[in-house]
Design an enzyme around this catalytic site. Structure first.
Site, PDB file in Angstrom:
ATOM      1  N   ARG A  20       1.481  12.222  -9.068  1.00 14.00           N
ATOM      2  CA  ARG A  20       2.018  10.895  -8.738  1.00 14.00           C
ATOM      3  C   ARG A  20       3.476  10.773  -9.160  1.00 14.00           C
ATOM      4  NH1 ARG A  20      -2.342   7.661  -7.297  1.00 14.00           N
ATOM      5  NH2 ARG A  20      -4.286   7.941  -8.460  1.00 14.00           N
ATOM      6  N   PHE A  32      -2.906  15.689   4.633  1.00 20.99           N
ATOM      7  CA  PHE A  32      -2.944  15.205   3.251  1.00 20.99           C
ATOM      8  C   PHE A  32      -1.580  15.399   2.584  1.00 20.99           C
ATOM      9  CE2 PHE A  32      -3.761  15.350  -1.286  1.00 20.99           C
ATOM     10  CZ  PHE A  32      -4.520  14.202  -1.442  1.00 20.99           C
ATOM     11  N   GLU A  90       0.848  -1.200   0.000  1.00 23.48           N
ATOM     12  CA  GLU A  90       0.000   0.000   0.000  1.00 23.48           C
ATOM     13  C   GLU A  90       0.877   1.241   0.000  1.00 23.48           C
ATOM     14  OE1 GLU A  90      -2.650   1.285  -0.536  1.00 23.48           O
ATOM     15  OE2 GLU A  90      -4.391   0.240   0.247  1.00 23.48           O
ATOM     16  N   ASP A  91       0.363   2.307  -0.584  1.00 22.42           N
ATOM     17  CA  ASP A  91       1.082   3.575  -0.492  1.00 22.42           C
ATOM     18  C   ASP A  91       0.874   4.176   0.895  1.00 22.42           C
ATOM     19  OD1 ASP A  91      -1.630   3.923  -1.015  1.00 22.42           O
ATOM     20  OD2 ASP A  91      -1.368   5.502  -2.493  1.00 22.42           O
ATOM     21  N   ASP A 137      -4.756   5.070   5.883  1.00 25.37           N
ATOM     22  CA  ASP A 137      -5.353   6.272   6.464  1.00 25.37           C
ATOM     23  C   ASP A 137      -6.460   5.832   7.425  1.00 25.37           C
ATOM     24  OD1 ASP A 137      -6.059   9.000   6.740  1.00 25.37           O
ATOM     25  OD2 ASP A 137      -7.341   8.949   4.985  1.00 25.37           O
TER      26      ASP A 137
HETATM   27  P1  IMP Z   1      -7.992   4.350   3.662  1.00 28.14           P
HETATM   28  O1  IMP Z   1      -8.935   3.322   3.103  1.00 28.14           O
HETATM   29  O2  IMP Z   1      -8.737   5.498   4.297  1.00 28.14           O
HETATM   30  O3  IMP Z   1      -6.960   3.768   4.609  1.00 28.14           O
HETATM   31  O4  IMP Z   1      -7.250   5.051   2.485  1.00 28.14           O
HETATM   32  C1  IMP Z   1      -6.658   4.355   1.517  1.00 28.14           C
HETATM   33  C2  IMP Z   1      -6.335   5.128   0.276  1.00 28.14           C
HETATM   34  O5  IMP Z   1      -6.684   6.525   0.314  1.00 28.14           O
HETATM   35  C3  IMP Z   1      -4.851   5.116   0.091  1.00 28.14           C
HETATM   36  O6  IMP Z   1      -4.427   3.908  -0.476  1.00 28.14           O
HETATM   37  C4  IMP Z   1      -4.643   6.305  -0.812  1.00 28.14           C
HETATM   38  O7  IMP Z   1      -4.843   5.946  -2.154  1.00 28.14           O
HETATM   39  C5  IMP Z   1      -5.699   7.293  -0.350  1.00 28.14           C
HETATM   40  N1  IMP Z   1      -5.114   8.278   0.588  1.00 28.14           N
HETATM   41  C6  IMP Z   1      -5.177   8.293   1.936  1.00 28.14           C
HETATM   42  N2  IMP Z   1      -4.527   9.338   2.473  1.00 28.14           N
HETATM   43  C7  IMP Z   1      -4.013  10.017   1.421  1.00 28.14           C
HETATM   44  C8  IMP Z   1      -3.181  11.209   1.320  1.00 28.14           C
HETATM   45  O8  IMP Z   1      -2.781  11.869   2.295  1.00 28.14           O
HETATM   46  N3  IMP Z   1      -2.840  11.579   0.045  1.00 28.14           N
HETATM   47  C9  IMP Z   1      -3.239  10.899  -1.079  1.00 28.14           C
HETATM   48  N4  IMP Z   1      -3.998   9.791  -1.017  1.00 28.14           N
HETATM   49  C10 IMP Z   1      -4.374   9.347   0.214  1.00 28.14           C
HETATM   50 MG    MG Z   2      -4.120   3.521  -2.437  1.00 26.12          MG
END
Ligand code: IMP
Ligand code: MG
Length: 181
Positions: free
Chosen positions: A169, A156, A103-104, A107
């Protein structure tokens, strides 16, 4: 390194490419130490993870490692919608395999939880998650990732695969949204 403005928002430099490279190497070392076999299946979660995945996969120099891709979408602009849509599913047979999700960023944890639940139905030997970035204060669901490059506050960020509505990206370094004054 200078600030950048995109879609009317200003971002400042946050994590340099050198710092990223150092953590990629450390995380790869931890994965190599923990894997039992030499043919783990890396699962890159598109789109954001493709840059990290390319670096991490090459740093994990198992002889028989494989990589595959899956696509989820949860973000619109700078906030999570809370709804994760699967856009491209899993084609590989993962039964009995050591799976490492790449995963990148983790969050809210919603994407990670949904993915782990889905993978568990296919009887993998193990599932672990490697994320470049982790916002522990934002975690609402699921467990913490097993491998983390950087723990960061709930701000963010973009660059190194992470986007703002598809943009940025391709930046080699990571930037954080500046506080509005
Ligand atoms: P989650 O499901 O809320 O944990 O978020 C997952 C996805 O949201 C990540 O894999 C990212 O693609 C995107 N994401 C979450 N935080 C950020 C951020 O700060 N910048 C850009 N993309 C984000
Ligand atoms: Mg992602």
């Amino acid at each position: 390194m200078a600030d950048i403005t995109i879609n009317g928002l200003t971002f400042e430099p946050y994590i340099t490419r050198e710092m990223i490279a150092e953590q990629v190497k450390r995380v790869a070392g931890e994965i190599k130490r923990d894997c039992e076999g030499d043919n783990p299946l890396f699962l890159c979660v598109l789109n954001g993870s493709f840059v990290f995945a390319a670096d991490l996969f090459r740093a994990c120099d198992f002889l028989n490692a494989e990589i595959t891709f899956i696509r989820f979408k949860s973000y619109e602009g700078t906030t999570s919608t809370g709804v994760v849509r699967e856009i491209m599913g899993l084609n590989e047979d993962i039964s009995g395999r050591e799976v490492i999700i790449i995963e990148d960023i983790v969050d809210t944890g919603v994407t990670a939880k949904q993915l782990r639940d889905m993978l568990a139905e296919h009887n993998p030997k193990s599932v672990k998650m490697a994320t470049l970035l982790y916002k522990p204060a934002s975690l609402k669901q699921g467990s913490a990732p097993e491998y983390v490059g950087f723990e960061i506050p709930s701000k963010f960020i973009l660059g190194y695969g992470l986007d703002l509505d598809g943009k940025c990206r391709n930046l080699p370094d990571i930037y954080v949204l500046k506080e509005q004054k």
